[in-house]
Design a protein around this motif. Structure first.
Motif, PDB file in Angstrom:
ATOM      1  N   VAL A 132       0.840  -1.200   0.000  1.00  8.45           N
ATOM      2  CA  VAL A 132       0.000   0.000   0.000  1.00  8.45           C
ATOM      3  C   VAL A 132       0.872   1.245   0.000  1.00  8.45           C
ATOM      4  CG1 VAL A 132      -1.654   1.360   1.370  1.00  8.45           C
ATOM      5  CG2 VAL A 132      -1.984  -1.108   1.110  1.00  8.45           C
ATOM      6  N   ASP A 133       1.909   1.235   0.852  1.00  7.54           N
ATOM      7  CA  ASP A 133       2.774   2.422   0.962  1.00  7.54           C
ATOM      8  C   ASP A 133       3.464   2.752  -0.365  1.00  7.54           C
ATOM      9  OD1 ASP A 133       2.061   2.632   3.562  1.00  7.54           O
ATOM     10  OD2 ASP A 133       3.797   1.530   4.343  1.00  7.54           O
ATOM     11  N   THR A 163      -7.864  -0.641   0.788  1.00  3.45           N
ATOM     12  CA  THR A 163      -7.119   0.467   1.411  1.00  3.45           C
ATOM     13  C   THR A 163      -6.555   1.412   0.349  1.00  3.45           C
ATOM     14  OG1 THR A 163      -6.550  -0.917   3.289  1.00  3.45           O
ATOM     15  CG2 THR A 163      -5.205   1.047   2.961  1.00  3.45           C
ATOM     16  N   ILE A 164      -5.917   0.852  -0.684  1.00  9.04           N
ATOM     17  CA  ILE A 164      -5.305   1.729  -1.692  1.00  9.04           C
ATOM     18  C   ILE A 164      -6.381   2.477  -2.487  1.00  9.04           C
ATOM     19  CG2 ILE A 164      -5.032   0.016  -3.570  1.00  9.04           C
ATOM     20  CD1 ILE A 164      -2.559   2.814  -2.577  1.00  9.04           C
ATOM     21  N   VAL A 178      -7.288   5.287  -0.366  1.00 12.52           N
ATOM     22  CA  VAL A 178      -6.238   6.311  -0.399  1.00 12.52           C
ATOM     23  C   VAL A 178      -6.491   7.264  -1.568  1.00 12.52           C
ATOM     24  CG1 VAL A 178      -3.784   6.719  -0.935  1.00 12.52           C
ATOM     25  CG2 VAL A 178      -4.407   5.010   0.779  1.00 12.52           C
ATOM     26  N   VAL A 187       0.879   4.272  -2.970  1.00 13.19           N
ATOM     27  CA  VAL A 187       0.297   5.609  -2.763  1.00 13.19           C
ATOM     28  C   VAL A 187       0.859   6.639  -3.754  1.00 13.19           C
ATOM     29  CG1 VAL A 187       0.046   7.547  -1.139  1.00 13.19           C
ATOM     30  CG2 VAL A 187      -0.322   5.194  -0.353  1.00 13.19           C
ATOM     31  N   SER A 206      -2.487   6.736   4.111  1.00 13.14           N
ATOM     32  CA  SER A 206      -2.602   5.264   4.159  1.00 13.14           C
ATOM     33  C   SER A 206      -3.132   4.790   5.515  1.00 13.14           C
ATOM     34  CB  SER A 206      -1.256   4.603   3.831  1.00 13.14           C
ATOM     35  OG  SER A 206      -0.228   5.181   4.579  1.00 13.14           O
TER      36      SER A 206
END
Lengths: 223, 385
Positions: free
Chosen positions: B100-101, B321-322, B325, B104, B164
């Protein structure tokens, strides 16, 4: 405003524009009736002047609305309705000019013209009524998208153009007061312009796009 | 009554003029949407099929946030659709090969990349000076807004993980726990269709790498093609609604314009369509730049729905999650600039300045597109990987 997105209007944007164009014609007829009524005995009055001006302002605003809506329509739909957009962008000017020339007829009253008890009264009234009917018939044909009727009306109106020219010419040898001669010449000139703009508007129902504005020209210059 | 000499100039609903009846077109769109979701699943399956060594090597470079940002810009410029890029990123994250990080910045890059479309549309007005000034301003205010949002939010995200972490918290609430997968309402149905594609490919080929490659290629092709046709069909389906809404916000926009921009974009599944529609309207002077601006911001938010749909197909918490974001980034961008009088029209002012420069020498406008959307992201990707 936002909820409009979820509501179904029941008609397309083009139909909405067509409705507004027909509305402009109806308003044009209203201005025409008010102006000619004043010319044929009603005389100038603040009330009539206000009515003529405000209806004409409404026509002008409708023209700007239609142009904006056509621009949005063209942007959203790209080339799908391109011929219609081009056609209506052109004829909306004709619908607006009908109101303008009707307003010019009222200006004749303001300058002192009065067509009551004229020697050729019957003729003046006959053309007043004929042009008024033409605007109304054109409005109905346009609303019904009736190409056959439009063709009939164009043919009928084409004859008027020659008659109007003949009357303008006759005004130069008019026996009465010079002011009456001027008023006559201008009156028939304005009727001719109204007739030509009604015809232009009707051509959007029957002609290819390159022939729009054809009736803005004199007969010999139309080719 | 048929008009003579004007062919298809008869009036009627947009649907009748374009041939396909509305109910049929609606079914087509739903079928395309189903295929799109199956495409995301296939893509995910293809990436997993390559094995961790290969994918780790492939995506190692994007652990650098700037490289990830440039990859996002470049990929979106190439496919001319942030929806395709973000749906693909969701697939990558859901399959576990991109964290995910790391994803982003790619999402943020996709946001910048998508603005190339309306900028290209604005170049079409180059021959008319007054029109071009307005068109170029309307197009590049979107660029400036996204660049400013990235300039502020990317460092903030790298330092604090604010976007995130917030997205993870929302995912936890929505997915009801912190597991790898969540109970997606459509995952089962999507898996069925994706399974048919998988079985077909597996029946034809035996080599695992070939199978994985085909999953990937078919998945990306499905995402690209279905989104293209969804956008085209939805544009026809909702054209009258778009027109009504735009006509309503021509004179006054603000928050209402933002909502209209969002709704239109959700409907057509493409912010590029919404923002590109605005360009000729602004260029003609019918819509002023400052009223077009909120509509553009709304489009930025509306376009995030595609990634959320893709996340539903993946059924993984990271995928969701993404996607969140993406939404949070665009909402945060608006909250960062729009509520404050000083910054509200900053992107518009910058765009007006750029348009003035571009007016003096038109080739600068072309140079701007080439540098911002091609040269910089390309060099950045190559140098930072």
């Amino acid at each position: 405003m936002v909820l409009d997105f979820f509501r179904s209007s029941g008609h397309s944007a083009v139909e909405a524009v067509e409705g507004k164009l027909a509305g402009m014609l109806r308003d044009g007829r209203e201005v025409y009736d008010a102006a000619t009524e004043a010319l044929f005995g009603g005389g100038k009055s603040k009330e009539t002047r206000r009515e003529v001006r405000s209806t004409d302002r409404g026509i002008n605003e409708a023209q700007r609305d239609i142009r904006r809506e056509l621009m949005v329509h063209a942007s959203v739909n790209e080339t799908v309705d391109l011929p219609l957009v081009l056609s209506y962008m052109s004829v909306v000017k004709d619908a607006e000019r009908i109101g303008d020339y009707a307003k010019n007829i009222y200006d004749l009253v303001r300058y002192g013209a009065d067509f009551t008890d004229q020697p050729d009264q019957e003729e003046l009234v006959r053309y007043r009524d004929a042009v008024g009917r033409l605007i109304e018939d054109a409005c109905m044909a346009f609303e019904a998208r009736d190409a056959e009727r439009a063709r009939e009306l164009i043919s009928r109106a084409d004859e008027f153009l020659d008659d109007h020219d003949a009357h303008i010419k006759a005004a130069f040898s008019f026996d009465g007061e010079p002011a009456d001669a001027v008023a006559r010449a201008l009156y028939y000139r304005f009727l001719k312009r109204i007739t030509a703009h009604v015809m232009n508007l009707l051509t959007s129902l029957v002609m290819p796009i390159d022939r729009l504005d054809y009736y803005d020209e004199d007969k010999e210059d139309r080719g | 009554m048929v008009r003579e000499g004007q062919g298809d100039m008869q009036t009627g609903g947009a649907e009748t003029r374009r041939g396909m009846p509305t109910p049929v077109r609606t079914v087509v769109v739903l079928a395309l949407l189903y295929l799109f979701l199956a495409g995301v699943r296939l893509l995910e399956g293809g990436i997993k099929g390559f094995g961790s060594d290969f994918t780790d090597a492939l995506f190692e470079g994007v652990s650098n946030p700037l490289a990830g940002l440039f990859v996002g810009v470049l990929a979106t410029v190439l496919v001319q659709s942030s929806s395709v890029t973000t749906a693909t990123i969701v697939g990558l994250v859901a399959s576990g090969v991109v964290s995910v990080d790391a994803a982003v910045p790619m999402i943020m890059g996709a946001n910048i990349g998508t603005t190339v479309t309306n900028t290209l549309v604005s170049l079409g007005h180059m021959r008319q000076t007054a029109e071009f000034r307005l068109a170029f301003t309307a197009a590049t205010m979107h660029d400036f807004f996204n660049v400013i949002a990235v300039a502020v939010l990317l460092p903030l995200e790298v330092l604090t993980g604010v976007l995130s972490n917030t997205a993870r918290a929302i995912t936890e609430i929505l997915a009801g726990g912190s597991g790898i997968e969540f109970q997606s309402p459509i995952k089962g149905a999507v898996s069925w269709l994706a399974g048919i594609f998988e079985s077909l490919i597996e029946a034809l080929f035996s080599n695992e790498d070939v199978i994985a490659t085909l999953f990937l290629v078919v998945g990306i092709a499905l995402i690209f093609l279905t989104l293209t046709f969804i956008t085209k069909n939805m544009r026809v389906l909702v054209a009258a609604r778009i027109e009504r809404s735009l006509n309503a916000v021509l004179a006054k926009s603000g928050v209402v314009g933002m909502i209209v921009g969002m709704l239109v974009t959700i409907a057509v599944q493409s912010s590029s369509i919404t923002t590109s529609i605005l360009i000729p309207i602004v260029a003609s002077g019918v819509l002023v730049v400052r009223n077009a601006y909120p509509i553009t911001l709304g489009a930025n938010v509306g376009t995030t729905v595609t990634a959320l749909l893709a996340a539903l197909a993946s059924g993984t918490t990271d995928g969701l999650t993404i996607a969140l974001v993406h939404t949070l980034f665009n909402v945060a961008g608006i909250l960062l600039l729009y509520p404050w009088k000083v910054t509200r029209f900053l992107p518009v002012r910058l765009a007006e300045g750029l348009a003035t420069i571009a007016m003096s020498r038109r080739t600068l406008a072309l140079g701007y597109v080439a540098v911002v959307f091609v040269a910089v992201p390309l060099l950045g990707t190559l140098l930072l990987r």
